[in-house]
Design a protein around this motif. Sequence first.
Motif, PDB file in Angstrom:
ATOM      1  N   GLN A   2     -27.650  17.723  47.617  1.00 33.53           N
ATOM      2  CA  GLN A   2     -26.910  18.695  46.827  1.00 33.53           C
ATOM      3  C   GLN A   2     -26.809  20.036  47.562  1.00 33.53           C
ATOM      4  OE1 GLN A   2     -25.271  17.936  44.238  1.00 33.53           O
ATOM      5  NE2 GLN A   2     -24.736  19.894  43.348  1.00 33.53           N
ATOM      6  N   ARG A   5     -24.023  19.935  50.099  1.00 30.64           N
ATOM      7  CA  ARG A   5     -22.720  20.010  49.429  1.00 30.64           C
ATOM      8  C   ARG A   5     -22.391  21.455  49.051  1.00 30.64           C
ATOM      9  NH1 ARG A   5     -21.064  19.947  44.112  1.00 30.64           N
ATOM     10  NH2 ARG A   5     -18.982  19.086  43.807  1.00 30.64           N
ATOM     11  N   ILE A   6     -23.374  22.172  48.522  1.00 31.09           N
ATOM     12  CA  ILE A   6     -23.166  23.573  48.142  1.00 31.09           C
ATOM     13  C   ILE A   6     -22.881  24.422  49.374  1.00 31.09           C
ATOM     14  CG2 ILE A   6     -24.322  25.619  47.192  1.00 31.09           C
ATOM     15  CD1 ILE A   6     -25.695  23.708  45.199  1.00 31.09           C
ATOM     16  N   SER A  44     -17.319  18.387  50.387  1.00 32.05           N
ATOM     17  CA  SER A  44     -18.063  18.946  49.264  1.00 32.05           C
ATOM     18  C   SER A  44     -17.381  18.774  47.914  1.00 32.05           C
ATOM     19  CB  SER A  44     -18.323  20.432  49.496  1.00 32.05           C
ATOM     20  OG  SER A  44     -17.097  21.145  49.577  1.00 32.05           O
ATOM     21  N   SER A  45     -16.047  18.865  47.885  1.00 36.44           N
ATOM     22  CA  SER A  45     -15.366  18.828  46.594  1.00 36.44           C
ATOM     23  C   SER A  45     -13.979  18.203  46.738  1.00 36.44           C
ATOM     24  CB  SER A  45     -15.229  20.246  46.039  1.00 36.44           C
ATOM     25  OG  SER A  45     -14.393  20.266  44.910  1.00 36.44           O
TER      26      SER A  45
END
Length: 132
Positions: A2, A5-6, A44-45
């Motif tokens: 996580q 990803r951030i 990431s998104s």
Amino acid sequence: MQGKRILYLLLGWFSLVSGIIGIFLPLLPTTPLVLLAAWCFSRSSERFHTWLLNHKFFGPIVRDWQSSNGIPRRSRNRAIFFMWAGMLISILMVSRLWATVGLVTIGVCVNLYLLRMPLRSEPEKIENEGQQ
């Protein structure tokens, strides 16, 4: 996982905002920063990556880069022209030897890279379209 990803998400937004600022400041390159943002968002998104791909202004840049078809000749030539114009303005404003050498070196490398990229054939525009 996580945290990674951030980090990519933050780097993507930082790159995109810097690229937007680069539209107005000659020393910040817009296109590479937008491409970096797209790469970060792809890791990431999916939502932001899709948003960037469909964006009115930045979408074509990212889609051209991600396709293996190359870039349009006109876009490449424009990029080269505006890059050298921006660098010339920067060189004249700063007027330091180290900055001039650095900018010219970067300009030559980017110029060579752009000239080696594959070109995509553009459909020819029909002159006087709709006229008889």
